[in-house]
Design a protein around this motif. Structure first.
Motif, mmCIF file in Angstrom:
data_model
loop_
_atom_site.group_PDB
_atom_site.id
_atom_site.type_symbol
_atom_site.label_atom_id
_atom_site.label_comp_id
_atom_site.label_asym_id
_atom_site.label_seq_id
_atom_site.Cartn_x
_atom_site.Cartn_y
_atom_site.Cartn_z
ATOM 1 N N ILE A 1 1.199 -0.735 0.086
ATOM 2 C CA ILE A 1 -0.163 -0.421 -0.100
ATOM 3 C C ILE A 1 1.214 1.039 -0.360
ATOM 4 O O ILE A 1 2.060 1.124 0.693
ATOM 5 N N PRO A 2 0.555 2.364 -0.656
ATOM 6 C CA PRO A 2 1.665 4.091 -0.497
ATOM 7 C C PRO A 2 1.636 4.379 1.228
ATOM 8 O O PRO A 2 0.465 4.007 1.644
ATOM 9 N N VAL A 3 2.482 4.169 1.705
ATOM 10 C CA VAL A 3 3.207 4.993 2.060
ATOM 11 C C VAL A 3 3.917 6.542 2.083
ATOM 12 O O VAL A 3 4.618 5.982 1.628
ATOM 13 N N THR A 4 3.074 6.903 3.008
ATOM 14 C CA THR A 4 3.630 8.616 3.141
ATOM 15 C C THR A 4 4.437 9.195 4.300
ATOM 16 O O THR A 4 3.281 9.077 4.846
ATOM 17 N N ILE A 5 5.681 10.078 3.927
ATOM 18 C CA ILE A 5 6.027 10.359 4.841
ATOM 19 C C ILE A 5 5.444 11.979 4.726
ATOM 20 O O ILE A 5 6.329 12.673 3.745
ATOM 21 N N LEU A 6 5.174 12.493 6.269
ATOM 22 C CA LEU A 6 5.449 14.495 6.174
ATOM 23 C C LEU A 6 5.927 14.769 7.083
ATOM 24 O O LEU A 6 6.580 13.973 7.928
ATOM 25 N N VAL A 7 7.094 15.877 6.611
ATOM 26 C CA VAL A 7 8.155 16.451 6.923
ATOM 27 C C VAL A 7 7.377 18.162 7.118
ATOM 28 O O VAL A 7 7.023 18.537 5.930
ATOM 29 N N GLU B 1 14.041 21.761 0.780
ATOM 30 C CA GLU B 1 15.231 20.802 2.153
ATOM 31 C C GLU B 1 14.945 19.739 2.248
ATOM 32 O O GLU B 1 15.770 18.956 2.736
ATOM 33 N N LYS B 2 14.098 18.688 1.243
ATOM 34 C CA LYS B 2 13.573 17.831 0.309
ATOM 35 C C LYS B 2 15.041 16.570 0.881
ATOM 36 O O LYS B 2 14.866 15.690 1.222
ATOM 37 N N ALA B 3 15.932 16.618 -0.286
ATOM 38 C CA ALA B 3 17.587 15.886 0.407
ATOM 39 C C ALA B 3 18.314 15.596 1.634
ATOM 40 O O ALA B 3 19.192 15.467 1.020
ATOM 41 N N ALA B 4 17.539 17.113 2.283
ATOM 42 C CA ALA B 4 18.469 16.374 3.757
ATOM 43 C C ALA B 4 17.794 15.929 4.596
ATOM 44 O O ALA B 4 17.922 15.493 5.330
ATOM 45 N N PHE B 5 16.720 14.807 4.424
ATOM 46 C CA PHE B 5 16.222 13.940 5.431
ATOM 47 C C PHE B 5 15.882 12.811 4.126
ATOM 48 O O PHE B 5 16.100 12.875 2.224
ATOM 49 N N ASP B 6 15.577 12.065 5.163
ATOM 50 C CA ASP B 6 15.651 10.154 4.203
ATOM 51 C C ASP B 6 14.677 9.766 3.358
ATOM 52 O O ASP B 6 13.663 10.798 4.046
ATOM 53 N N GLU B 7 14.338 8.165 3.642
ATOM 54 C CA GLU B 7 13.088 8.326 2.245
ATOM 55 C C GLU B 7 12.722 7.875 3.532
ATOM 56 O O GLU B 7 11.096 7.979 3.064
ATOM 57 N N LEU B 8 12.603 7.966 4.936
ATOM 58 C CA LEU B 8 11.628 8.124 5.982
ATOM 59 C C LEU B 8 11.463 9.248 7.038
ATOM 60 O O LEU B 8 11.181 8.958 8.123
#
Length: 266
Positions: free
Chosen positions: A162-168, A174-181
């Motif tokens: 199922i789709p898993v979405t992580i809200l930051v 700044e997206k590249a400053a966080f990992d996929e989780l």
């Protein structure tokens, strides 16, 4: 009480093991019983001296402290036995961790004797094999910048179906400053300069608890209603007493939550 769309990890099920899981309360009492009959002379790295009174209260409180450590380990997909191997190899109190692993095994025997599974075993199994109810068609994780390994494992497992979405909470740039989780990447943030407006005047230094308290009061005493308009955060609980006294001397009301859960407040 939470709305139906909020789903806690405790509701995950594997549906693959027929044995019930020992609840936190049962686990606590099983560890308590284990400690009451434990030959302390065989566990002197954990209990170097006998308790003043080997009572039910001592056993229950000690069991609670040990289980709190174990639950922290489980968040990293470890238990006392696996941690013993890792920390023993690093020569970090190997004897103490070996005894904790033995104590854990004794408590596990008590759990098995009741026809139940260890809470920690079930949690790690749920992370690897847990299933979601059919009505759950997607997962959204909000505001978790330090996602634990056991939760990350569960999310990676569910993301296969199922789709898993992580809200930051950060700008898109700044997206590249966080990992996929959604966890901050240390190598990106370690050398970041924290922008502080007017640091010469906004960062104040005091040499003692009393001086810090007096300085904090000076910053809020001219507000129309300090008790409603200001919140004072303290990094050291020792500051609480002089700060409360300083506020009281200026007739400023204050409330110290003292780490109490908000659910316990009226």
């Amino acid at each position: 009480t939470t709305p139906d769309f909020l789903f806690s990890p405790e509701r995950l099920s594997t549906d693959k093991n027929p044995f019930p899981v020992a609840s936190p309360e049962i686990t606590l009492w099983l560890w308590t019983a284990t400690l009451l009959k434990l030959p302390l002379d065989d566990f002197r790295k954990v209990f170097p001296v006998d308790p003043v009174e080997r009572s039910l209260r001592w056993a229950c409180e000690t069991a609670g402290e040990l289980l709190a450590v174990k639950r922290l380990l489980v968040e990293s997909r470890l238990d006392f036995e696996s941690a013993s191997g890792i920390l023993g190899a690093a020569e970090i109190e190997p004897g103490r961790w070996e005894e904790l692993a033995r104590l854990e095994a004794l408590a596990a025997q008590e759990t098995t004797a009741l026809g139940m599974r260890e809470e920690s075993d079930a949690q790690m199994e749920a992370a690897d094999l847990g299933t979601l109810p059919p009505e759950i068609t997607s997962v959204v994780v909000c505001g978790v910048p330090d996602l634990r390994l056991i939760a990350a494992t569960a999310l990676e497992q569910h993301a296969q179906s199922i789709p898993v979405t992580i809200l930051v909470e950060a700008p898109e740039v700044e997206k590249a400053a966080f990992d996929e989780l959604g966890r901050p990447l240390p190598e990106t943030w370690m050398d970041r300069e924290i922008p502080i407006q007017d640091p010469e005047n906004s960062i104040l230094s005091a040499s003692s608890s009393d001086d810090q308290a007096a300085m904090a009061v000076d910053l809020v005493k001219n507000l129309d209603d300090p008790a409603r308009q200001a919140a004072i955060g303290i990094p050291d609980p020792a500051l609480s007493i002089p700060l409360s006294a300083a506020l009281k001397s200026h007739d400023i009301g204050a409330y110290d939550p003292a780490g109490n859960a908000i659910t316990g407040e009226g």
